[in-house]
Scaffold this motif. Structure first.
Motif, PDB file in Angstrom:
ATOM      1  N   PRO A 153       0.840  -1.209   0.000  1.00  0.00           N
ATOM      2  CA  PRO A 153       0.000   0.000   0.000  1.00  0.00           C
ATOM      3  C   PRO A 153       0.873   1.256   0.000  1.00  0.00           C
ATOM      4  O   PRO A 153       2.009   1.248   0.466  1.00  0.00           O
ATOM      5  N   LYS A 154       0.316   2.343  -0.498  1.00  0.00           N
ATOM      6  CA  LYS A 154       1.049   3.591  -0.529  1.00  0.00           C
ATOM      7  C   LYS A 154       0.922   4.366   0.772  1.00  0.00           C
ATOM      8  O   LYS A 154       1.795   5.174   1.110  1.00  0.00           O
ATOM      9  N   ASN A 155      -0.172   4.139   1.483  1.00  0.00           N
ATOM     10  CA  ASN A 155      -0.464   4.939   2.670  1.00  0.00           C
ATOM     11  C   ASN A 155      -0.527   4.081   3.934  1.00  0.00           C
ATOM     12  O   ASN A 155      -0.672   2.861   3.867  1.00  0.00           O
ATOM     13  N   THR A 156      -0.443   4.752   5.061  1.00  0.00           N
ATOM     14  CA  THR A 156      -0.520   4.104   6.366  1.00  0.00           C
ATOM     15  C   THR A 156      -1.976   3.940   6.780  1.00  0.00           C
ATOM     16  O   THR A 156      -2.775   4.879   6.667  1.00  0.00           O
ATOM     17  N   GLY A 157      -2.334   2.748   7.249  1.00  0.00           N
ATOM     18  CA  GLY A 157      -3.675   2.505   7.761  1.00  0.00           C
ATOM     19  C   GLY A 157      -3.785   2.910   9.226  1.00  0.00           C
ATOM     20  O   GLY A 157      -2.791   2.944   9.958  1.00  0.00           O
ATOM     21  N   VAL A 158      -5.002   3.220   9.661  1.00  0.00           N
ATOM     22  CA  VAL A 158      -5.264   3.664  11.028  1.00  0.00           C
ATOM     23  C   VAL A 158      -6.546   3.007  11.531  1.00  0.00           C
ATOM     24  O   VAL A 158      -7.498   2.836  10.771  1.00  0.00           O
ATOM     25  N   ASP A 159      -6.559   2.628  12.812  1.00  0.00           N
ATOM     26  CA  ASP A 159      -7.832   2.259  13.429  1.00  0.00           C
ATOM     27  C   ASP A 159      -7.811   2.638  14.901  1.00  0.00           C
ATOM     28  O   ASP A 159      -6.758   2.871  15.492  1.00  0.00           O
ATOM     29  N   PHE A 160      -9.006   2.734  15.462  1.00  0.00           N
ATOM     30  CA  PHE A 160      -9.149   2.941  16.904  1.00  0.00           C
ATOM     31  C   PHE A 160     -10.442   2.287  17.344  1.00  0.00           C
ATOM     32  O   PHE A 160     -11.341   2.044  16.549  1.00  0.00           O
TER      33      PHE A 160
END
Length: 266
Positions: A153-160
């Protein structure tokens, strides 16, 4: 990145268990370990300060539609949790997965790779008092550099997510999560939920049943279920097994097994 063969990863994992099992003896003062596996619902409790806990396993899942079958063999689901402060744990994790695609029974694609590296934290917001649940909060980043260049992937994933837990009786509990995730290269949020009921048959054997899923902003909702057993070998070592499927399209079957162990402070 040169990939490690699945057998070597498994050998390393079990060697790690063998090397640390002598430290994972009974700890009656601290009580039994609390894990974030095998269910999808995260616990609301952070690791005790100075303790390291490793949770790992393997799973298989498949889905078939229009004569196209996808299969994921995850050889190692590694999550390392360390109690940095009295109410703060640091989290590091990765998966090592072989994904296969078949059309009319013939394999047309096979990709083996690490998942994006997970780094994160967990903290407890509120203690359980009466009808008020224990509440925890955790968040993660998914760093893409650990993935094969071909599918990186090109971008960083985020979750909370917020994690809630209620003690219903001496033998049963109810836990649930609410949160959101932005997957790598997907700007749209997916709202997350999970509900898990746990029951202890005795001080060694436990069971759970769970419903969980996500509601993407730009796609149909995904709803799944699973159920499983845990076996506590000691307060610091636990085995688990799970089976599940989806209530909507996306997963025909999920089968998982693993273990968790806690390393006390020296």
């Amino acid at each position: 990145m040169k990939l490690i063969k699945p057998l070597k990863i498994l050998t390393f994992t079990f060697s790690l268990v063998g090397a640390t099992f002598t430290f994972a003896q009974e700890d009656s003062a601290l009580g039994a370990l609390i894990t974030d596996r095998p269910d999808a619902t995260e616990s609301s409790t952070a690791m005790p300060k100075g303790f390291l806990q490793i949770e790992t396993g393997t799973f298989y899942e498949s889905f078939e539609e229009n004569n196209i079958k996808t299969e994921d063999f995850t050889y190692n689901t590694m999550l390392m949790r360390y109690g940095l402060l009295d109410n703060l744990e640091l989290r590091l994790g990765y998966n090592y997965t072989n994904s296969k695609t078949r059309f009319n029974g013939n394999e047309i694609e096979s990709v083996t790779s690490f998942s994006p590296l997970l780094i994160g934290f967990k903290t407890r917001i509120n203690e359980e008092k009466g009808i008020m649940p224990e509440i925890g909060f955790l968040g993660h980043l998914y760093l893409p550099f650990s993935v094969n260049k071909e599918i990186r992937p090109k971008n960083t994933g985020v979750d909370f997510r917020f994690a809630f837990s209620h003690t219903l009786s001496e033998k049963s509990s109810l836990s649930y999560n609410l949160g959101a995730a932005w997957e790598n290269d997907n700007a749209q949020a997916a709202y997350l939920y999970s509900v898990s009921y746990g029951y202890s048959f005795n001080n060694k054997i436990g069971a759970y049943i769970e419903f969980y899923g996500d509601l993407p902003e730009n796609n149909k909702a995904n709803h799944l279920w699973d159920t499983g057993l845990t076996y506590l070998i000691s307060n610091n070592f636990q085995l688990d097994a799970t089976i599940g499927s989806s209530l909507t399209k996306g997963q025909d079957i999920l089968i998982s097994a693993g273990f968790s162990f806690r390393i006390p402070k020296s």
